[in-house]
Design an enzyme around this catalytic site. Sequence first.
Site, short mmCIF file in Angstrom:
data_model
loop_
_atom_site.label_atom_id
_atom_site.label_comp_id
_atom_site.label_asym_id
_atom_site.label_seq_id
_atom_site.Cartn_x
_atom_site.Cartn_y
_atom_site.Cartn_z
N GLU A 211 0.75 -1.19 0.03
CA GLU A 211 -0.17 -0.06 0.25
C GLU A 211 0.81 1.36 0.07
O GLU A 211 1.58 1.24 0.59
CB GLU A 211 -0.75 0.00 1.14
CG GLU A 211 -1.73 1.00 1.49
CD GLU A 211 -2.63 1.30 2.67
OE1 GLU A 211 -3.62 1.86 2.97
OE2 GLU A 211 -2.16 0.21 3.59
N LYS B 231 -9.36 2.64 -3.12
CA LYS B 231 -10.07 2.15 -1.82
C LYS B 231 -11.39 2.77 -1.42
O LYS B 231 -11.53 4.00 -1.37
CB LYS B 231 -9.14 2.21 -0.61
CG LYS B 231 -9.59 1.73 0.63
CD LYS B 231 -8.26 1.99 1.76
CE LYS B 231 -8.80 1.23 3.00
NZ LYS B 231 -7.66 1.37 4.08
N CYS C 299 -5.40 -2.81 2.82
CA CYS C 299 -5.36 -2.83 4.15
C CYS C 299 -6.82 -3.07 4.92
O CYS C 299 -7.10 -4.37 4.92
CB CYS C 299 -4.88 -1.08 4.39
SG CYS C 299 -4.51 -1.15 6.28
#
Length: 509
Positions: A275, A330, A384
């Site tokens: 990430e 995301k 994540c």
Amino acid sequence: MTQTRQRGRPSLASLAFDLTLGVAAALGQAPWNLWFLTVLAMALLCWRIAQAQSANRAAWHAFGAGLGHFALAMSWIVEPFLVEPEVYGWMAPFALLLMAAGGALFWTAPAWFSAKLSPGFARAGVAFAGLMVLSDWLRGWIFTGLPWALTGHIWIATPAGQTAASFGAIGLSALTMLAAVLPLIFWRSHARFPALPGAVLSTLLIGTAWSHGMARLAHPLPADTDHHIRLIQPNATQALKWDPYWSEVFFRRLLDQSAARDPGKPAPDAVIWPETAVNFLLDQSGTAPQDIAAYVGAPVVLGIQRSWGERYFNSLTEFSSKGIGPIYDKFHLVPFGEYTPWGDLMARLGIRAFAAQHGFGYSPGHGPEVLHLETLPPVQPLICYEAVFPQHLITGENRPAWLLQVTNDGWFGNLSGPWQHLAQARLRAIESGLPLMRAANTGVSAVIDARGQVRAELGLNLEGRIDARLPGALPPTLWSLWRDWPALLLACALVILGFSRRRLTTTGA
């Protein structure tokens, strides 16, 4: 003892015992994995709820236990405040206290309702067990959700965790609470050992789940695919990650680890970076995508930040000889970590989210997606925090061939947070029947097969790489077909049993 004390707040000694029960229950979570302590602690808590003389007293018992549980299980929450301790360090104890107290309320409400609506020994404890399962489910949805340290997560590292392939994470919570409350359901009040019949049944229940898991693990998995993947872990510590000097050092680590060739091993078909792997924005990358792919000798899938006008995104994309590949943004962002509630007001006060390096926070993407990359099968990316939410897994006709998690667990410290995050990634593999590849900035990077077993891992605070073939996928699991409904129905059955007027305890010797 006064009548007020009997029906109101318990004594400090009693609350201290509740707090200890909660701490013991938390020791079933990763990295301790002492699942039997959780079952015993929850059984004692159910008993204390069952014999509480008022709803308020039951609520205090549950609040004390919940406070102890979340204070230990979620202790990693202080770590983001210690990355810049001179600025945010003073907030750390308040964050832990508020997180623990907030989590404890999800134990308190079931206890209060159980004792209020189902007074009398045994019934309140049984109702509490069922409501706790429903509370675990609710925590995954309400206020954007935080299904972390569920009572069912204690089974992930055991064969019993394979039950999640049929009943999901909430099914594991149901296993925990049913095992804990069976001694109450079959309580024999005048026997020498009143809890013994239920304890035997509890042991048989756990043994059955354990045996089922061992049998499932013994079945052969599908053959690995022919796709060779390399996971890169640069060990870019969070305190130095964005420093101009150190960010170049970390970038060089990514390149060198990606381009290395091991004699006798095939070159990777793709390389995965974690990430927010690089210090430049995607829309300002110029010829970097082609240059990086050429240097590495393979396409690179990486986490990267991008902007669109005044909005910024935490994204994942592919760099190849063709340039920039498909982009995933995301969508399930971390409150206060990646965006701030009431962001416009907070921006005027100069308060921004911890993880966002541009602007005052990220904007959410559109939702779960399946990406079609250049040299790999269709994949669902999870950035994540998104990997802790089972409801985001794509099933049905659009089911991917594998899952990919890129993460920066440097925010979570070194003790419990990264290991709990890894455990939940394993649980997503079990639920979906899909392999999961995990690239973490500071660890733990891992190759996880379709039954949630770790094939290879690179531990915390290490620089390195993992070369592995992509494991094969299993057929869709039962959980992917019916989701959480069976576990929720079992929880409702416990609640109904607790609320019924039928006497639960027996008086025989």
